[in-house]
Write a protein that holds these residues in place. Structure first.
Motif, PDB file in Angstrom:
ATOM      1  N   THR A  58       0.791  -1.248   0.201  1.00 11.17           N
ATOM      2  CA  THR A  58       0.134  -0.035  -0.066  1.00 11.17           C
ATOM      3  C   THR A  58       0.939   1.228  -0.110  1.00 11.17           C
ATOM      4  O   THR A  58       1.994   1.254  -0.029  1.00 11.17           O
ATOM      5  CB  THR A  58      -0.941  -0.045   1.126  1.00 11.17           C
ATOM      6  N   TYR A  59       0.281   2.424  -0.064  1.00 13.87           N
ATOM      7  CA  TYR A  59       1.021   3.665  -0.149  1.00 13.87           C
ATOM      8  C   TYR A  59       1.738   3.735   1.110  1.00 13.87           C
ATOM      9  O   TYR A  59       3.011   4.140   1.102  1.00 13.87           O
ATOM     10  CB  TYR A  59       0.034   4.758  -0.154  1.00 13.87           C
ATOM     11  N   ALA A  60       0.803   3.524   2.328  1.00 14.19           N
ATOM     12  CA  ALA A  60       1.619   3.534   3.729  1.00 14.19           C
ATOM     13  C   ALA A  60       2.655   2.650   3.973  1.00 14.19           C
ATOM     14  O   ALA A  60       3.671   2.901   4.408  1.00 14.19           O
ATOM     15  CB  ALA A  60       0.589   3.256   4.557  1.00 14.19           C
ATOM     16  N   GLU A  61       2.430   1.302   3.375  1.00 17.76           N
ATOM     17  CA  GLU A  61       3.816   0.403   3.411  1.00 17.76           C
ATOM     18  C   GLU A  61       4.914   0.868   2.669  1.00 17.76           C
ATOM     19  O   GLU A  61       6.146   0.987   3.173  1.00 17.76           O
ATOM     20  CB  GLU A  61       3.510  -1.022   2.977  1.00 17.76           C
ATOM     21  N   ALA A  62       4.783   1.399   1.621  1.00 16.33           N
ATOM     22  CA  ALA A  62       5.641   2.207   0.692  1.00 16.33           C
ATOM     23  C   ALA A  62       6.603   3.166   1.574  1.00 16.33           C
ATOM     24  O   ALA A  62       7.866   3.041   1.381  1.00 16.33           O
ATOM     25  CB  ALA A  62       5.400   2.316  -0.523  1.00 16.33           C
ATOM     26  N   VAL A  63       5.639   4.038   2.118  1.00 15.07           N
ATOM     27  CA  VAL A  63       6.501   5.192   2.707  1.00 15.07           C
ATOM     28  C   VAL A  63       7.282   4.652   4.061  1.00 15.07           C
ATOM     29  O   VAL A  63       8.339   5.439   4.289  1.00 15.07           O
ATOM     30  CB  VAL A  63       5.213   6.327   2.945  1.00 15.07           C
ATOM     31  N   ARG A  64       6.822   4.118   4.805  1.00 14.78           N
ATOM     32  CA  ARG A  64       7.311   3.234   5.864  1.00 14.78           C
ATOM     33  C   ARG A  64       8.669   2.875   5.471  1.00 14.78           C
ATOM     34  O   ARG A  64       9.558   2.691   6.302  1.00 14.78           O
ATOM     35  CB  ARG A  64       6.522   2.311   6.870  1.00 14.78           C
ATOM     36  N   GLY A  65       8.902   2.398   4.094  1.00 12.63           N
ATOM     37  CA  GLY A  65      10.157   1.775   3.917  1.00 12.63           C
ATOM     38  C   GLY A  65      11.203   2.524   3.481  1.00 12.63           C
ATOM     39  O   GLY A  65      12.327   2.192   3.190  1.00 12.63           O
ATOM     40  N   GLY A  66      10.781   3.818   2.976  1.00 10.88           N
ATOM     41  CA  GLY A  66      12.047   4.749   2.576  1.00 10.88           C
ATOM     42  C   GLY A  66      11.553   6.375   2.905  1.00 10.88           C
ATOM     43  O   GLY A  66      10.650   6.485   3.341  1.00 10.88           O
ATOM     44  N   ASP A  67      12.778   7.054   2.969  1.00 11.55           N
ATOM     45  CA  ASP A  67      12.509   8.338   3.632  1.00 11.55           C
ATOM     46  C   ASP A  67      12.632   9.264   2.346  1.00 11.55           C
ATOM     47  O   ASP A  67      12.492  10.491   2.550  1.00 11.55           O
ATOM     48  CB  ASP A  67      13.665   8.478   4.666  1.00 11.55           C
ATOM     49  N   LEU A  68      13.081   8.780   1.093  1.00 13.07           N
ATOM     50  CA  LEU A  68      13.040   9.630   0.055  1.00 13.07           C
ATOM     51  C   LEU A  68      11.500   9.109  -0.798  1.00 13.07           C
ATOM     52  O   LEU A  68      11.598   8.293  -1.202  1.00 13.07           O
ATOM     53  CB  LEU A  68      14.051   9.734  -1.062  1.00 13.07           C
ATOM     54  N   VAL A  69      10.576  10.174  -0.641  1.00 16.79           N
ATOM     55  CA  VAL A  69       9.150   9.393  -1.292  1.00 16.79           C
ATOM     56  C   VAL A  69       8.813  10.300  -2.491  1.00 16.79           C
ATOM     57  O   VAL A  69       8.525  11.425  -2.519  1.00 16.79           O
ATOM     58  CB  VAL A  69       8.243   9.718  -0.250  1.00 16.79           C
ATOM     59  N   PHE A  70       8.823   9.567  -3.817  1.00 13.85           N
ATOM     60  CA  PHE A  70       8.242  10.165  -4.783  1.00 13.85           C
ATOM     61  C   PHE A  70       6.827  10.074  -4.979  1.00 13.85           C
ATOM     62  O   PHE A  70       6.384   9.043  -5.020  1.00 13.85           O
ATOM     63  CB  PHE A  70       8.909   9.367  -6.180  1.00 13.85           C
ATOM     64  N   LEU A  71       6.155  11.119  -4.776  1.00 15.33           N
ATOM     65  CA  LEU A  71       4.740  11.336  -5.222  1.00 15.33           C
ATOM     66  C   LEU A  71       4.339  11.427  -6.931  1.00 15.33           C
ATOM     67  O   LEU A  71       4.567  12.199  -7.540  1.00 15.33           O
ATOM     68  CB  LEU A  71       4.140  12.476  -4.667  1.00 15.33           C
ATOM     69  N   ALA A  72       4.115   9.969  -7.372  1.00 12.19           N
ATOM     70  CA  ALA A  72       3.932   9.862  -8.857  1.00 12.19           C
ATOM     71  C   ALA A  72       2.685   9.397  -9.221  1.00 12.19           C
ATOM     72  O   ALA A  72       2.473   8.609 -10.291  1.00 12.19           O
ATOM     73  CB  ALA A  72       5.127   9.073  -9.254  1.00 12.19           C
ATOM     74  N   VAL A  73       1.518   9.599  -8.473  1.00 13.50           N
ATOM     75  CA  VAL A  73       0.142   9.293  -8.896  1.00 13.50           C
ATOM     76  C   VAL A  73      -0.124  10.444  -9.665  1.00 13.50           C
ATOM     77  O   VAL A  73       0.326  11.419  -9.877  1.00 13.50           O
ATOM     78  CB  VAL A  73      -0.758   9.027  -7.527  1.00 13.50           C
ATOM     79  N   PRO A  74      -1.517  10.153 -10.458  1.00 13.65           N
ATOM     80  CA  PRO A  74      -1.929  11.186 -11.349  1.00 13.65           C
ATOM     81  C   PRO A  74      -2.388  12.377 -10.355  1.00 13.65           C
ATOM     82  O   PRO A  74      -2.936  12.101  -9.230  1.00 13.65           O
ATOM     83  CB  PRO A  74      -3.325  10.487 -11.768  1.00 13.65           C
ATOM     84  N   PHE A  75      -2.180  13.648 -10.664  1.00 11.85           N
ATOM     85  CA  PHE A  75      -2.692  14.828  -9.925  1.00 11.85           C
ATOM     86  C   PHE A  75      -3.952  14.792  -9.176  1.00 11.85           C
ATOM     87  O   PHE A  75      -4.054  14.993  -8.194  1.00 11.85           O
ATOM     88  CB  PHE A  75      -2.352  15.976 -10.807  1.00 11.85           C
ATOM     89  N   PRO A  76      -5.024  14.447  -9.861  1.00  7.82           N
ATOM     90  CA  PRO A  76      -6.191  14.282  -9.318  1.00  7.82           C
ATOM     91  C   PRO A  76      -6.387  13.444  -7.930  1.00  7.82           C
ATOM     92  O   PRO A  76      -7.154  13.483  -7.040  1.00  7.82           O
ATOM     93  CB  PRO A  76      -7.231  14.004 -10.056  1.00  7.82           C
ATOM     94  N   GLU A  77      -5.368  12.308  -7.860  1.00  6.93           N
ATOM     95  CA  GLU A  77      -5.439  11.485  -6.815  1.00  6.93           C
ATOM     96  C   GLU A  77      -4.135  11.624  -5.804  1.00  6.93           C
ATOM     97  O   GLU A  77      -4.256  11.247  -4.573  1.00  6.93           O
ATOM     98  CB  GLU A  77      -4.934  10.000  -7.530  1.00  6.93           C
TER      99      GLU A  77
END
Length: 210
Positions: A58-77
């Motif tokens: 999930t998004y949360a699981e990904a963020v917990r794994g790294g401290d440089l976080v790329f926000l690469a979802v479509p802008f509306p999301e």
């Protein structure tokens, strides 16, 4: 700083960023709302580095794994994705690569709108906004070093993003504070127009010539 890059979104840009992170030896944490997309993205990441450490969830699981976080979802999301993970963002750097394409007033930028969601202690840097996903493939660049324009209010955060940009073969260009992301947002529409006009197949980019 950890060597793990978290990528929220497994579309073309997110997958390309994750693939290049793996190519230069970074571990990758992929976050997606769609498990099938995450599986395909993980396979592409491993295609350039079969021994790469690739996690997905999930998004949360990904963020917990790294401290440089790329926000690469479509802008509306993007706003909803950030709200989903906001409790894990303090101490992390969010790299906003989304493009609003007119969805925010010209008096602000997509990155500034997203910065308001991030809790105190989290930092946001606008980057990769004027670069097509295709150019993340070294074979497409054919040895040409392309520029990545970077905006942000934290000098330390911009340096961390710049380091990653250099690692994957691009030239980071510090464009000042986050307010200048408004200019980058406007540059995207012209980039898309000229790429289409001159049939450049998503290989156009901006370059700063001092």
């Amino acid at each position: 700083m950890t060597d793990c890059i978290a990528v929220l979104g497994c579309g073309r840009m997110g997958t390309a960023l994750a693939r290049e992170a793996a190519r230069v030896g970074r571990a990758v944490c992929l976050g997606s709302r769609d498990p099938c997309k995450a599986v395909l993205a993980a396979e592409e990441v491993r295609s350039v580095n079969p021994t790469a450490v690739v996690r997905r969830g999930t998004y949360a699981e990904a963020v917990r794994g790294g401290d440089l976080v790329f926000l690469a979802v479509p802008f509306p999301e993007a706003s909803e994705a950030l709200r989903t993970v906001r409790d894990w963002l303090p101490g992390r750097v969010v790299v906003d690569v989304t493009n609003p394409m007119g969805a925010v007033p010209c008096t602000t930028s997509g990155a500034e709108a997203h910065a308001a969601i991030i809790p105190h202690g989290g930092k946001i840097v606008a980057a990769w906004k004027t670069n097509y996903w295709t150019l993340l493939d070294p074979a497409i660049r054919e040895g040409v070093v392309h520029d990545v324009f970077i905006c942000g209010d934290s000098e330390t955060s911009k340096l961390r993003v710049s380091s990653f940009v250099s690692d994957v073969g691009f030239r980071p260009v510090d464009c000042g504070g986050l307010v200048n992301a408004r200019i980058l947002d406007a540059m995207v529409a012209l980039l898309v127009e000229n790429d289409r006009r001159y049939s450049n197949r998503h290989r156009s980019s901006w370059r700063f010539v001092p």
